[in-house]
Motif scaffolding. Structure first.
Motif, PDB file in Angstrom:
ATOM      1  N   LYS A   1       0.813  -1.226   0.000  1.00 54.63           N
ATOM      2  CA  LYS A   1       0.000   0.000   0.000  1.00 54.63           C
ATOM      3  C   LYS A   1       0.845   1.276   0.000  1.00 54.63           C
ATOM      4  N   LEU A   2       1.850   1.285  -0.888  1.00 52.20           N
ATOM      5  CA  LEU A   2       2.705   2.463  -1.033  1.00 52.20           C
ATOM      6  C   LEU A   2       2.254   3.286  -2.232  1.00 52.20           C
ATOM      7  N   LYS A   3       2.592   4.556  -2.230  1.00 53.30           N
ATOM      8  CA  LYS A   3       2.345   5.433  -3.373  1.00 53.30           C
ATOM      9  C   LYS A   3       3.567   5.322  -4.280  1.00 53.30           C
ATOM     10  N   ILE A   4       3.382   4.686  -5.422  1.00 54.04           N
ATOM     11  CA  ILE A   4       4.511   4.296  -6.272  1.00 54.04           C
ATOM     12  C   ILE A   4       4.738   5.274  -7.413  1.00 54.04           C
ATOM     13  N   THR A   5       6.007   5.634  -7.589  1.00 57.40           N
ATOM     14  CA  THR A   5       6.462   6.378  -8.749  1.00 57.40           C
ATOM     15  C   THR A   5       7.612   5.588  -9.355  1.00 57.40           C
ATOM     16  N   CYS A   6       7.533   5.340 -10.655  1.00 54.65           N
ATOM     17  CA  CYS A   6       8.630   4.674 -11.371  1.00 54.65           C
ATOM     18  C   CYS A   6       9.289   5.712 -12.272  1.00 54.65           C
ATOM     19  N   ALA A   7      10.605   5.766 -12.240  1.00 53.98           N
ATOM     20  CA  ALA A   7      11.363   6.696 -13.067  1.00 53.98           C
ATOM     21  C   ALA A   7      12.296   5.910 -13.965  1.00 53.98           C
TER      22      ALA A   7
ATOM     23  N   ALA B   1      10.493   5.137 -21.876  1.00 53.40           N
ATOM     24  CA  ALA B   1       9.040   5.099 -21.676  1.00 53.40           C
ATOM     25  C   ALA B   1       8.465   3.733 -22.052  1.00 53.40           C
ATOM     26  N   ASP B   2       9.072   3.057 -23.017  1.00 55.20           N
ATOM     27  CA  ASP B   2       8.594   1.726 -23.408  1.00 55.20           C
ATOM     28  C   ASP B   2       8.708   0.743 -22.253  1.00 55.20           C
ATOM     29  N   MET B   3       9.787   0.837 -21.492  1.00 51.06           N
ATOM     30  CA  MET B   3       9.953  -0.054 -20.345  1.00 51.06           C
ATOM     31  C   MET B   3       8.890   0.229 -19.281  1.00 51.06           C
ATOM     32  N   LEU B   4       8.626   1.491 -19.028  1.00 51.46           N
ATOM     33  CA  LEU B   4       7.620   1.853 -18.030  1.00 51.46           C
ATOM     34  C   LEU B   4       6.271   1.241 -18.384  1.00 51.46           C
ATOM     35  N   ASP B   5       5.878   1.367 -19.637  1.00 49.32           N
ATOM     36  CA  ASP B   5       4.606   0.806 -20.090  1.00 49.32           C
ATOM     37  C   ASP B   5       4.662  -0.714 -20.193  1.00 49.32           C
ATOM     38  N   GLY B   6       5.723  -1.219 -20.782  1.00 51.44           N
ATOM     39  CA  GLY B   6       5.827  -2.650 -21.056  1.00 51.44           C
ATOM     40  C   GLY B   6       5.840  -3.522 -19.824  1.00 51.44           C
ATOM     41  N   MET B   7       6.514  -3.087 -18.794  1.00 53.29           N
ATOM     42  CA  MET B   7       6.627  -3.910 -17.590  1.00 53.29           C
ATOM     43  C   MET B   7       5.289  -4.066 -16.866  1.00 53.29           C
TER      44      MET B   7
ATOM     45  N   GLU C   1       2.773  -5.257 -18.125  1.00 52.75           N
ATOM     46  CA  GLU C   1       2.283  -6.556 -18.578  1.00 52.75           C
ATOM     47  C   GLU C   1       2.724  -7.695 -17.660  1.00 52.75           C
ATOM     48  N   LEU C   2       3.797  -7.494 -16.916  1.00 50.56           N
ATOM     49  CA  LEU C   2       4.344  -8.557 -16.077  1.00 50.56           C
ATOM     50  C   LEU C   2       3.973  -8.410 -14.610  1.00 50.56           C
ATOM     51  N   MET C   3       3.192  -7.414 -14.297  1.00 48.70           N
ATOM     52  CA  MET C   3       2.799  -7.203 -12.906  1.00 48.70           C
ATOM     53  C   MET C   3       1.637  -8.122 -12.533  1.00 48.70           C
ATOM     54  N   GLN C   4       1.680  -8.625 -11.323  1.00 44.25           N
ATOM     55  CA  GLN C   4       0.573  -9.445 -10.821  1.00 44.25           C
ATOM     56  C   GLN C   4      -0.602  -8.577 -10.405  1.00 44.25           C
ATOM     57  N   PHE C   5      -0.302  -7.365  -9.950  1.00 45.83           N
ATOM     58  CA  PHE C   5      -1.328  -6.460  -9.441  1.00 45.83           C
ATOM     59  C   PHE C   5      -1.288  -5.163 -10.245  1.00 45.83           C
ATOM     60  N   PRO C   6      -2.041  -5.093 -11.340  1.00 43.78           N
ATOM     61  CA  PRO C   6      -2.049  -3.844 -12.116  1.00 43.78           C
ATOM     62  C   PRO C   6      -2.428  -2.673 -11.209  1.00 43.78           C
ATOM     63  N   ASN C   7      -1.642  -1.623 -11.254  1.00 46.05           N
ATOM     64  CA  ASN C   7      -1.807  -0.499 -10.343  1.00 46.05           C
ATOM     65  C   ASN C   7      -2.029   0.767 -11.165  1.00 46.05           C
ATOM     66  N   ASN C   8      -3.277   1.162 -11.303  1.00 42.32           N
ATOM     67  CA  ASN C   8      -3.598   2.340 -12.104  1.00 42.32           C
ATOM     68  C   ASN C   8      -3.227   3.648 -11.421  1.00 42.32           C
ATOM     69  N   SER C   9      -2.876   3.592 -10.134  1.00 41.35           N
ATOM     70  CA  SER C   9      -2.549   4.831  -9.428  1.00 41.35           C
ATOM     71  C   SER C   9      -1.044   5.112  -9.394  1.00 41.35           C
ATOM     72  N   GLU C  10      -0.210   4.174  -9.888  1.00 42.81           N
ATOM     73  CA  GLU C  10       1.224   4.470  -9.880  1.00 42.81           C
ATOM     74  C   GLU C  10       1.524   5.542 -10.921  1.00 42.81           C
ATOM     75  N   GLU C  11       2.557   6.319 -10.629  1.00 42.69           N
ATOM     76  CA  GLU C  11       2.974   7.390 -11.528  1.00 42.69           C
ATOM     77  C   GLU C  11       4.207   6.915 -12.297  1.00 42.69           C
ATOM     78  N   LEU C  12       4.170   7.049 -13.614  1.00 40.81           N
ATOM     79  CA  LEU C  12       5.292   6.646 -14.467  1.00 40.81           C
ATOM     80  C   LEU C  12       5.922   7.909 -15.031  1.00 40.81           C
ATOM     81  N   VAL C  13       7.210   8.100 -14.742  1.00 40.69           N
ATOM     82  CA  VAL C  13       7.897   9.330 -15.140  1.00 40.69           C
ATOM     83  C   VAL C  13       9.105   8.984 -15.994  1.00 40.69           C
TER      84      VAL C  13
END
Length: 183
Positions: free
Chosen positions: A60-66, A70-76, A78-90
């Motif tokens: 239950k953390l507020k996630i930011t990926c840097a 950008a392809d890696m941010l989006d592509g990975m 697909e491999l998550m067990q828990f899709p997280n629509n609230s994470e921020e991708l930068v």
């Protein structure tokens, strides 16, 4: 799926990658333990490691990926067990991140320093320090080529008053290994 072809190669490659380029099953409980007890806190993941993203969601953390890619941010995703629509991708360079000072409680980096040129290590570490809160935790895993035993490393660290939290594995004479085992 939107833009699937653009990053499907990254996803397929990541599925094949194993330790040490990816967190091992043995390491995951350690990383999980380091994230526990920080509900609602801010986690910065340097890169787009899906295992860290899942652990952050579970804890239950507020996630930011840097990540600079950008392809890696989006592509990975697909491999998550828990899709997280609230994470921020930068999309950004880790040497000059667009975050305010003291923004993150936790910073996790899966071998991020291994792709930074050695002359920029100090700059990288200073930038992490800048965006991390004063009492924050920085968890960095990297591959280090060593020629000493684990005991020698720990003795030297103690003599230098350094904290050694975890020495998981070592790879000795890696260049020699690759030279002799090329296909």
């Amino acid at each position: 799926m939107k833009n699937y072809q653009r990053y499907s190669k990254f996803v397929e490659d990541w599925k094949k990658i194993r330790f040490p380029a990816r967190p091992s099953e043995e390491e995951m409980p350690i990383f999980d333990n380091l994230m526990q007890g920080h509900i609602g806190k801010k986690l910065l993941i340097l890169g787009s490691t899906p295992e860290f993203r899942d652990l952050g969601f579970k804890n239950k953390l507020k996630i930011t990926c840097a990540d600079i890619n950008a392809d890696m941010l989006d592509g990975m995703k697909e491999l998550m067990q828990f899709p997280n629509n609230s994470e921020e991708l930068v999309k950004c360079d880790w040497l000059s991140m667009p975050f305010e000072d003291n923004s993150f409680d936790l910073v996790f980096a899966e071998q991020s320093i291994n792709i930074i040129e050695i002359e920029h290590f100090g700059e990288f570490l200073n930038e992490v320090k800048r965006v991390m809160k004063k009492e924050g935790k920085f968890v960095l895993k990297s591959i280090v080529l060593i020629e000493q035993s684990e005991e020698e490393i720990l003795i030297k660290a103690k003599e230098q008053n350094r904290d050694v939290i975890y020495l998981y594995d070592k790879i000795c004479n890696l260049p020699k290994h690759y030279k002799n085992n090329q296909r």
